[in-house]
Scaffold this motif. Structure first.
Motif, PDB file in Angstrom:
ATOM      1  N   UNK A 131       0.816  -1.215   0.000  1.00 31.60           N
ATOM      2  CA  UNK A 131       0.000   0.000   0.000  1.00 31.60           C
ATOM      3  C   UNK A 131       0.850   1.266   0.000  1.00 31.60           C
ATOM      4  N   UNK A 132       2.132   1.138   0.352  1.00 31.89           N
ATOM      5  CA  UNK A 132       3.009   2.305   0.315  1.00 31.89           C
ATOM      6  C   UNK A 132       4.406   1.890  -0.132  1.00 31.89           C
ATOM      7  N   UNK A 133       5.171   2.870  -0.540  1.00 33.65           N
ATOM      8  CA  UNK A 133       6.519   2.623  -1.069  1.00 33.65           C
ATOM      9  C   UNK A 133       7.498   2.235   0.032  1.00 33.65           C
ATOM     10  N   UNK A 134       8.495   1.465  -0.371  1.00 34.54           N
ATOM     11  CA  UNK A 134       9.656   1.156   0.462  1.00 34.54           C
ATOM     12  C   UNK A 134      10.892   1.359  -0.405  1.00 34.54           C
ATOM     13  N   UNK A 135      11.919   2.017   0.128  1.00 35.48           N
ATOM     14  CA  UNK A 135      13.121   2.243  -0.683  1.00 35.48           C
ATOM     15  C   UNK A 135      13.891   0.946  -0.955  1.00 35.48           C
ATOM     16  N   UNK A 136      14.743   1.024  -1.946  1.00 36.85           N
ATOM     17  CA  UNK A 136      15.606  -0.100  -2.310  1.00 36.85           C
ATOM     18  C   UNK A 136      16.354  -0.597  -1.079  1.00 36.85           C
ATOM     19  N   UNK A 137      16.492  -1.885  -0.958  1.00 32.58           N
ATOM     20  CA  UNK A 137      17.168  -2.583   0.142  1.00 32.58           C
ATOM     21  C   UNK A 137      16.427  -2.505   1.479  1.00 32.58           C
ATOM     22  N   UNK A 188      12.860  -1.372  -5.539  1.00 29.24           N
ATOM     23  CA  UNK A 188      12.088  -0.423  -4.752  1.00 29.24           C
ATOM     24  C   UNK A 188      10.631  -0.866  -4.787  1.00 29.24           C
ATOM     25  N   UNK A 189       9.973  -0.848  -3.654  1.00 25.46           N
ATOM     26  CA  UNK A 189       8.566  -1.250  -3.583  1.00 25.46           C
ATOM     27  C   UNK A 189       7.704  -0.039  -3.921  1.00 25.46           C
ATOM     28  N   UNK A 190       6.888  -0.183  -4.941  1.00 26.45           N
ATOM     29  CA  UNK A 190       5.928   0.848  -5.315  1.00 26.45           C
ATOM     30  C   UNK A 190       4.552   0.468  -4.769  1.00 26.45           C
ATOM     31  N   UNK A 191       3.686   1.442  -4.515  1.00 27.50           N
ATOM     32  CA  UNK A 191       2.341   1.103  -4.037  1.00 27.50           C
ATOM     33  C   UNK A 191       1.589   0.217  -5.036  1.00 27.50           C
ATOM     34  N   UNK A 192       0.831  -0.712  -4.499  1.00 30.12           N
ATOM     35  CA  UNK A 192      -0.034  -1.631  -5.230  1.00 30.12           C
ATOM     36  C   UNK A 192       0.733  -2.617  -6.115  1.00 30.12           C
ATOM     37  N   UNK A 236       1.750 -22.784  -8.919  1.00 25.71           N
ATOM     38  CA  UNK A 236       1.534 -21.380  -9.253  1.00 25.71           C
ATOM     39  C   UNK A 236       2.867 -20.692  -9.434  1.00 25.71           C
ATOM     40  N   UNK A 237       2.930 -19.825 -10.418  1.00 25.43           N
ATOM     41  CA  UNK A 237       4.141 -19.073 -10.722  1.00 25.43           C
ATOM     42  C   UNK A 237       4.413 -18.092  -9.582  1.00 25.43           C
ATOM     43  N   UNK A 238       5.638 -18.097  -9.079  1.00 22.90           N
ATOM     44  CA  UNK A 238       6.066 -17.156  -8.045  1.00 22.90           C
ATOM     45  C   UNK A 238       6.115 -15.762  -8.642  1.00 22.90           C
ATOM     46  N   UNK A 239       5.606 -14.812  -7.906  1.00 20.91           N
ATOM     47  CA  UNK A 239       5.595 -13.433  -8.369  1.00 20.91           C
ATOM     48  C   UNK A 239       5.927 -12.527  -7.191  1.00 20.91           C
ATOM     49  N   UNK A 240       6.899 -11.658  -7.368  1.00 23.60           N
ATOM     50  CA  UNK A 240       7.292 -10.717  -6.316  1.00 23.60           C
ATOM     51  C   UNK A 240       7.359  -9.310  -6.916  1.00 23.60           C
ATOM     52  N   UNK A 241       6.632  -8.396  -6.288  1.00 21.58           N
ATOM     53  CA  UNK A 241       6.573  -6.988  -6.671  1.00 21.58           C
ATOM     54  C   UNK A 241       6.156  -6.785  -8.123  1.00 21.58           C
TER      55      UNK A 241
END
Length: 187
Positions: free
Chosen positions: A22-28, A43-47, A93-98
């Protein structure tokens, strides 16, 4: 503040873990493990979404404050949906991350107003939600043992019905998951 150590997600039944940021997280600042292997992350982007089988004992760590919505989707229910649609049994099921998954993002946006409320959605709405979620997971992430034959007329009718219903809402009826992809293409 983040997590001091990795956490392991578990389920008492065979299931998929679907997590939506639901919210961003910086790289690492975010790490995910599946089957004891570190999965590369950005980097984690929202949604953005993760789809991980609980059999792989998923673990995660976040070095900063984070906010996710998690769905536990029992494989038995997914097997039932696959059988109803005539697609046979799902092998894995295919693994999916971010991943940037428009359908999972929209489904999550649609339920956010109901999270934490005492007067949640009706049982019928929850049933429809789980059918749409399950059909999408099968279509996008499922690896089927045996593909069933889909009559060409069903595909054509499903596509034309989806084009007629381009109101921005995900539409699902007798045509099942085949219309989900088409509904997302309405412009």
């Amino acid at each position: 503040m983040g997590l001091p150590d990795r956490i392991t997600k578990v389920s008492s039944v065979p299931a998929l873990l679907v997590s939506i940021s639901l919210k961003s997280l910086p790289l690492r600042s975010y790490q995910v493990w599946a089957a004891d292997k570190l999965i590369p992350t950005a980097t984690v982007q929202p949604f953005r979404s993760n789809v991980i089988d609980f059999d792989s004992e998923p673990r995660c760590w976040a070095g900063k404050a984070f906010d996710y919505v998690h769905y536990t989707v029992p494989r038995l229910g997914l097997d039932d949906v696959a059988a109803d649609l005539g697609f046979g049994r799902v092998r894995n099921y295919r693994l999916s991350v971010l991943e940037d998954d428009l359908v999972l993002a929209q489904i999550t946006r649609s339920i956010l107003p109901f999270i934490g409320r005492r007067d949640g959605p009706s049982l019928l709405a929850l049933d429809q939600f789980s059918l749409i979620l399950g059909a999408h997971l099968l279509q996008r992430y499922g690896v089927l043992e045996k593909m069933g034959k889909v009559p060409k007329a069903d595909l054509l009718l499903g596509k034309s019905a989806a084009r007629r219903n381009c109101s921005g809402k995900i539409w699902m009826a007798a045509y099942g998951w085949r219309t989900l992809r088409e509904s997302a293409r309405c412009q």
